[in-house]
Design a protein around this motif. Structure first.
Motif, PDB file in Angstrom:
ATOM      1  N   SER A   1     -17.587  14.465  34.634  1.00  0.00           N
ATOM      2  CA  SER A   1     -17.073  15.375  33.693  1.00  0.00           C
ATOM      3  C   SER A   1     -17.600  17.133  34.064  1.00  0.00           C
ATOM      4  O   SER A   1     -17.639  18.361  33.051  1.00  0.00           O
ATOM      5  N   SER A   2     -18.258  17.208  35.360  1.00  0.00           N
ATOM      6  CA  SER A   2     -18.627  18.532  35.768  1.00  0.00           C
ATOM      7  C   SER A   2     -17.718  19.288  36.297  1.00  0.00           C
ATOM      8  O   SER A   2     -18.072  20.524  36.581  1.00  0.00           O
ATOM      9  N   TYR A   3     -16.475  18.600  36.923  1.00  0.00           N
ATOM     10  CA  TYR A   3     -16.188  19.105  37.715  1.00  0.00           C
ATOM     11  C   TYR A   3     -14.418  19.406  37.224  1.00  0.00           C
ATOM     12  O   TYR A   3     -13.897  18.146  36.798  1.00  0.00           O
ATOM     13  N   ALA A   4     -13.509  20.098  37.564  1.00  0.00           N
ATOM     14  CA  ALA A   4     -12.159  20.014  37.878  1.00  0.00           C
ATOM     15  C   ALA A   4     -11.930  19.038  38.431  1.00  0.00           C
ATOM     16  O   ALA A   4     -11.701  18.700  39.521  1.00  0.00           O
ATOM     17  N   MET A   5     -10.268  18.397  37.862  1.00  0.00           N
ATOM     18  CA  MET A   5      -9.841  17.520  38.630  1.00  0.00           C
ATOM     19  C   MET A   5      -8.609  18.410  38.705  1.00  0.00           C
ATOM     20  O   MET A   5      -7.871  19.464  38.117  1.00  0.00           O
ATOM     21  N   ASN A   6      -8.053  17.827  40.210  1.00  0.00           N
ATOM     22  CA  ASN A   6      -6.123  18.453  39.472  1.00  0.00           C
ATOM     23  C   ASN A   6      -5.118  16.784  40.810  1.00  0.00           C
ATOM     24  O   ASN A   6      -5.609  16.054  40.880  1.00  0.00           O
ATOM     25  N   TRP A   7      -4.134  17.148  40.243  1.00  0.00           N
ATOM     26  CA  TRP A   7      -2.908  16.531  40.931  1.00  0.00           C
ATOM     27  C   TRP A   7      -1.891  17.011  42.037  1.00  0.00           C
ATOM     28  O   TRP A   7      -2.117  18.341  42.274  1.00  0.00           O
ATOM     29  N   VAL A   8      -2.197  17.073  42.976  1.00  0.00           N
ATOM     30  CA  VAL A   8      -0.978  17.476  44.112  1.00  0.00           C
ATOM     31  C   VAL A   8      -0.366  16.316  44.831  1.00  0.00           C
ATOM     32  O   VAL A   8      -1.099  15.334  45.360  1.00  0.00           O
ATOM     33  N   ARG A   9       0.904  16.176  45.161  1.00  0.00           N
ATOM     34  CA  ARG A   9       1.579  15.721  45.610  1.00  0.00           C
ATOM     35  C   ARG A   9       2.306  16.029  46.884  1.00  0.00           C
ATOM     36  O   ARG A   9       2.171  17.651  47.423  1.00  0.00           O
ATOM     37  N   GLN A  10       2.997  15.169  47.913  1.00  0.00           N
ATOM     38  CA  GLN A  10       3.642  15.609  49.147  1.00  0.00           C
ATOM     39  C   GLN A  10       4.584  14.325  49.415  1.00  0.00           C
ATOM     40  O   GLN A  10       4.393  13.618  49.651  1.00  0.00           O
ATOM     41  N   ALA A  11       6.086  15.305  48.968  1.00  0.00           N
ATOM     42  CA  ALA A  11       7.439  14.682  49.754  1.00  0.00           C
ATOM     43  C   ALA A  11       7.324  14.246  50.394  1.00  0.00           C
ATOM     44  O   ALA A  11       6.909  14.409  51.279  1.00  0.00           O
ATOM     45  N   PRO A  12       8.033  12.723  51.166  1.00  0.00           N
ATOM     46  CA  PRO A  12       7.946  12.287  52.075  1.00  0.00           C
ATOM     47  C   PRO A  12       8.142  12.949  52.885  1.00  0.00           C
ATOM     48  O   PRO A  12       9.385  13.894  53.288  1.00  0.00           O
ATOM     49  N   GLY A  13       7.596  13.137  54.089  1.00  0.00           N
ATOM     50  CA  GLY A  13       8.219  14.472  55.480  1.00  0.00           C
ATOM     51  C   GLY A  13       7.991  15.593  54.956  1.00  0.00           C
ATOM     52  O   GLY A  13       7.924  16.394  55.804  1.00  0.00           O
ATOM     53  N   LYS A  14       7.627  16.378  53.854  1.00  0.00           N
ATOM     54  CA  LYS A  14       6.980  17.456  53.615  1.00  0.00           C
ATOM     55  C   LYS A  14       5.957  17.985  53.543  1.00  0.00           C
ATOM     56  O   LYS A  14       4.427  16.894  53.943  1.00  0.00           O
ATOM     57  N   GLY A  15       5.441  18.822  52.753  1.00  0.00           N
ATOM     58  CA  GLY A  15       3.896  19.851  52.365  1.00  0.00           C
ATOM     59  C   GLY A  15       3.672  18.947  51.696  1.00  0.00           C
ATOM     60  O   GLY A  15       3.681  18.479  50.573  1.00  0.00           O
ATOM     61  N   LEU A  16       1.780  20.051  51.029  1.00  0.00           N
ATOM     62  CA  LEU A  16       1.855  19.512  50.283  1.00  0.00           C
ATOM     63  C   LEU A  16       1.805  20.386  48.831  1.00  0.00           C
ATOM     64  O   LEU A  16       2.229  21.742  49.351  1.00  0.00           O
ATOM     65  N   GLU A  17       2.118  19.950  47.329  1.00  0.00           N
ATOM     66  CA  GLU A  17       2.333  20.688  46.643  1.00  0.00           C
ATOM     67  C   GLU A  17       1.344  20.772  45.456  1.00  0.00           C
ATOM     68  O   GLU A  17       0.738  19.470  45.213  1.00  0.00           O
ATOM     69  N   TRP A  18       0.722  21.326  44.681  1.00  0.00           N
ATOM     70  CA  TRP A  18      -0.147  21.604  43.633  1.00  0.00           C
ATOM     71  C   TRP A  18       0.346  21.032  42.561  1.00  0.00           C
ATOM     72  O   TRP A  18       2.069  21.937  42.814  1.00  0.00           O
ATOM     73  N   VAL A  19       0.004  20.651  42.136  1.00  0.00           N
ATOM     74  CA  VAL A  19       0.757  19.885  40.553  1.00  0.00           C
ATOM     75  C   VAL A  19       0.379  20.689  39.718  1.00  0.00           C
ATOM     76  O   VAL A  19       1.187  21.107  37.925  1.00  0.00           O
ATOM     77  N   SER A  20      -1.504  20.031  39.246  1.00  0.00           N
ATOM     78  CA  SER A  20      -1.980  20.358  37.908  1.00  0.00           C
ATOM     79  C   SER A  20      -3.104  20.233  38.034  1.00  0.00           C
ATOM     80  O   SER A  20      -3.845  19.850  38.672  1.00  0.00           O
ATOM     81  N   SER A  21      -3.930  21.131  37.150  1.00  0.00           N
ATOM     82  CA  SER A  21      -5.262  21.622  37.432  1.00  0.00           C
ATOM     83  C   SER A  21      -6.148  20.907  35.573  1.00  0.00           C
ATOM     84  O   SER A  21      -4.761  20.872  34.787  1.00  0.00           O
ATOM     85  N   ILE A  22      -6.880  21.046  35.021  1.00  0.00           N
ATOM     86  CA  ILE A  22      -7.878  19.928  34.145  1.00  0.00           C
ATOM     87  C   ILE A  22      -9.577  20.842  33.847  1.00  0.00           C
ATOM     88  O   ILE A  22      -9.846  20.283  35.238  1.00  0.00           O
ATOM     89  N   SER A  23      -9.522  21.499  33.291  1.00  0.00           N
ATOM     90  CA  SER A  23     -11.246  22.063  33.680  1.00  0.00           C
ATOM     91  C   SER A  23     -12.063  20.504  33.404  1.00  0.00           C
ATOM     92  O   SER A  23     -11.350  19.399  32.930  1.00  0.00           O
TER      93      SER A  23
END
Lengths: 122, 109
Positions: free
Chosen positions: A30-52
Motif C-alpha cells: 500500500s506504500s507504493y504506486a504501481m504500474n502496468w507496462v506492455r511489450q508487443a512481440p519484438g517491440k519496445g516497452l510501452e507504459w500503460v497505466s499507473s495507480i497511486s
C-alpha cells in the motif's frame, strides 16, 4: 521474498475483455504506486497505466484511455488491469512494476513481474 | 507530450570496450531519467535512476550522466553478459508521466 506475480493473460477475440492480476509480496504494497507496462512481440516497452499507493490517483496512456481500468486491493496486495474493447494491437506481454519510492508516484520501476501474455486474435 | 529518443538503435563492440548510449528528451526533465537492461525473454532490470544513481546490486561498470534533455549510459568494459537491449525512461508529472525510449540493442563484435 520480494516479488510480483502476474496472471490472467490468454487468448481473447477482438472486442473482448480480460482482467489481469498482479500479486505482490515481500514489501508494504500500500506504500507504493504501481504500474502496468506492455511489450508487443519484438517491440519496445510501452507504459500503460499507473495507480497511486492509496488507489485514489490513476493515469493512462492515450492508447488505452477509456478502454482499460487500473485498480488495486491493498488488503489482498493485488493490482488489477481490466481491459475491454481489446484490439489486435493490444497483443503483448503485460508486466506489473513497482515504483522505487514510497514518497512519489513519479519514480523509476525497481521491481518487475515475469509478465503475462495477452493475445488478441480471432 | 514529451518524446524520448535513443541513439544508436544498435551497436556491436568488443569485450572490454567502453560503450556509450545516448538518450534525449524533447523537453527538460531535470534528472528524472532511468536506464533499464532487458535480456531476451526476461523482464527489464533497473540499472540507473535519477540519471546517475546506481541501483543497489548493479555492477559499477554501469554509469549514467546528464540532466535536462541529454543523458548518457556508459558501460565501462563491456562483458558478454551485458548483451541486451537498453532502454531509457523519463518519469515526471509532464504528460505522459512515464515514457520509454525505443531501445538500444548491444551485441558483442
Amino acid at each position: 521474498e520480494v516479488q510480483l506475480l502476474e496472471s490472467g493473460g490468454g487468448l481473447v477475440q477482438p472486442g473482448g475483455s480480460l482482467r489481469l492480476s498482479c500479486v505482490a509480496s515481500g514489501f508494504t504494497f500500500s506504500s507504493y504506486a504501481m504500474n502496468w507496462v506492455r511489450q508487443a512481440p519484438g517491440k519496445g516497452l510501452e507504459w500503460v497505466s499507473s495507480i497511486s499507493g492509496g488507489g485514489l490517483s490513476t493515469y493512462y496512456a492515450d492508447s488505452v484511455k477509456g478502454r482499460f481500468t487500473i485498480s488495486r486491493d491493498n488488503s489482498k496486495n493485488t493490482l488489477y488491469l481490466q481491459m475491454t474493447s481489446l484490439r489486435a494491437e493490444d497483443t503483448a506481454v503485460y508486466y506489473c512494476a513497482k515504483v522505487g519510492s514510497s514518497v512519489t508516484t513519479y519514480h523509476a520501476f525497481d521491481l518487475w513481474g515475469q509478465g503475462t501474455m495477452v493475445t488478441v486474435s480471432s | 507530450d514529451i518524446q524520448v529518443t535513443q541513439s544508436p538503435s544498435s551497436l556491436a563492440a568488443s569485450v572490454g570496450d567502453r560503450v556509450t548510449i545516448t538518450c534525449r528528451a524533447s523537453q527538460g526533465i531535470s534528472i528524472s531519467l532511468a536506464w533499464y537492461q532487458q535480456k531476451p525473454g526476461k523482464f527489464p532490470k533497473l540499472l540507473i535512476y535519477d540519471a546517475s544513481t546506481l541501483q543497489s546490486g548493479v555492477s559499477s561498470r554501469f554509469s549514467g550522466s546528464g540532466s535536462g534533455t541529454d543523458f548518457t549510459l556508459t558501460i565501462s568494459g563491456l562483458q558478454p553478459e551485458d548483451v541486451a537491449t537498453y532502454y531509457c525512461q523519463k518519469y515526471n508529472r509532464a504528460p505522459p508521466p512515464f515514457t520509454f525510449g525505443p531501445g538500444t540493442k548491444v551485441d558483442i563484435k
